[in-house]
Scaffold this motif. Structure first.
Motif, mmCIF file in Angstrom:
data_model
loop_
_atom_site.group_PDB
_atom_site.id
_atom_site.type_symbol
_atom_site.label_atom_id
_atom_site.label_comp_id
_atom_site.label_asym_id
_atom_site.label_seq_id
_atom_site.Cartn_x
_atom_site.Cartn_y
_atom_site.Cartn_z
ATOM 1 N N GLN A 1 17.785 76.483 -84.315
ATOM 2 C CA GLN A 1 18.284 75.776 -85.495
ATOM 3 C C GLN A 1 18.961 74.464 -85.103
ATOM 4 N N MET B 1 17.977 70.880 -86.625
ATOM 5 C CA MET B 1 18.964 70.087 -87.362
ATOM 6 C C MET B 1 19.144 68.701 -86.749
ATOM 7 N N ASP C 1 15.995 66.815 -88.010
ATOM 8 C CA ASP C 1 15.946 66.416 -89.427
ATOM 9 C C ASP C 1 17.252 65.788 -89.921
ATOM 10 N N ASP C 2 18.087 65.331 -88.991
ATOM 11 C CA ASP C 2 19.292 64.551 -89.312
ATOM 12 C C ASP C 2 20.341 65.338 -90.098
ATOM 13 N N THR C 3 20.420 66.648 -89.897
ATOM 14 C CA THR C 3 21.411 67.445 -90.636
ATOM 15 C C THR C 3 22.421 68.126 -89.718
ATOM 16 N N ILE C 4 22.470 67.756 -88.449
ATOM 17 C CA ILE C 4 23.345 68.440 -87.511
ATOM 18 C C ILE C 4 24.815 68.342 -87.932
ATOM 19 N N CYS C 5 25.214 67.242 -88.568
ATOM 20 C CA CYS C 5 26.614 67.094 -88.988
ATOM 21 C C CYS C 5 27.012 68.159 -90.009
ATOM 22 N N ASP C 6 26.039 68.699 -90.741
ATOM 23 C CA ASP C 6 26.331 69.738 -91.728
ATOM 24 C C ASP C 6 26.846 71.013 -91.073
ATOM 25 N N TYR D 1 23.290 63.329 -81.184
ATOM 26 C CA TYR D 1 22.834 62.632 -82.388
ATOM 27 C C TYR D 1 23.616 61.331 -82.505
ATOM 28 N N TYR E 1 23.090 58.899 -85.317
ATOM 29 C CA TYR E 1 22.962 58.297 -86.647
ATOM 30 C C TYR E 1 21.845 57.258 -86.742
#
Length: 298
Positions: free
Chosen positions: A122, A126, A129-134, A177, A179
């Protein structure tokens, strides 16, 4: 010499500035006021500088790196390996560190640790798909906040933060990551997705902030770990600190205000933004003035 002051190394980066206050990192060694590098002083003074046990453990390499970090933009999401993992990856050592937040912007924030359980698979998805900060625990921060970052914990300093950083002498950073930012040449900065995946500790905690109750005129222990011990002092009246039983160097990091330090009878001015290295031979320090500082040693 009863104390050492060093000329900071100032670094301008894509996201802001770093001031390396005390560094023995090869190629980035700080110089003392008399022109000697930190590592040269260690080689000359040996245990008299760092302490008998520390010299047996670290030899001629100084074990800590001290920085001030001023973030105008968000730093990359990153992680550092443990010593064991770093050795497997061909690096000399890993990096455990801590942050102490100084006077920062009202909107200052940072990430420290995971807020939800994720798997290595996961994690990679993440990042893609640029969602690791979530998945990360986000903190709005203010002056006096403290965070311990053991090797393996995902973290990132956010825009508006001004803080002191204490860490192992290591420049091993795995960028997870960034940004989708580009450097001055228009290229994306390198990511270290695989190395980071091998290094991440996926443990989830309820709170990653170091809890303490601010007090005046006494030392308060913040962090105690195998790599450093750190306390904070917020003085409004004179205080004498006894180091006669301590077998270690001591670093004092000025956070706010100004005053004087008398080290075994020799007086020196001390203010916010300054860092002073006391040798293991120092027996006591008398601090006077209105001054707030960190004390760290191994």
């Amino acid at each position: 010499m009863k104390y050492f002051k060093f000329k900071p190394l100032l670094k301008t980066l894509i996201w802001g500035t770093e001031s390396w206050q005390i560094s023995g990192v090869p190629g980035n060694e700080t110089l003392s006021e008399d022109g000697r590098s930190l590592n040269e002083i260690v080689r000359t003074e040996k245990a008299a500088l760092v302490g008998e046990a520390n010299y047996q453990r670290f030899g001629d390499e100084f074990p800590l790196l001290i920085k001030f970090i001023n973030a105008r933009q968000d730093l990359s999401i990153q992680v550092h390996p443990t010593d064991e993992i770093a050795h497997r990856q061909g690096k000399p050592r890993g990096k455990t560190e801590m942050w102490f937040v100084m006077e920062s912007a009202p909107e200052a924030m940072l990430y420290n640790g995971l807020k939800m359980q994720i798997t290595p698979e996961q994690y990679k998805q993440m990042v893609a798909d640029d969602t690791i900060c979530d998945a990360l625990a986000r903190y709005n921060v203010k002056e006096g906040d403290c965070f311990f970052i053991p090797a393996g914990r995902i973290h990132a300093i956010g825009a508006g933060c001004y803080l002191a950083e204490i860490q192992q002498t290591s420049d091993v950073t795995y960028r997870i990551y960034d940004y989708k930012r580009k450097d001055k040449d228009g290229n994306y900065r390198q990511l270290h997705t695989q190395e980071a995946a091998e290094s991440i500790d996926y443990t989830v905690l309820d709170d990653y902030r170091t809890a303490y109750t601010p007090q005046k005129n006494e030392g308060q222990l913040l962090v105690e770990c195998p790599y450093f011990n750190t306390a904070v002092y917020d003085l409004t009246e004179p205080m004498t600190i006894d180091y006669s039983e301590l077998d270690s160097f001591v670093i004092l990091i000025g956070l706010k205000g100004e005053g004087t330090l008398t080290v075994d009878g020799e007086q020196v001015g001390f203010r916010a933004g300054e860092t002073i290295l006391l040798p293991a031979t120092a027996k006591e320090v008398h601090a006077a003035g209105t001054v707030k500082f960190l004390e760290t040693y191994v």
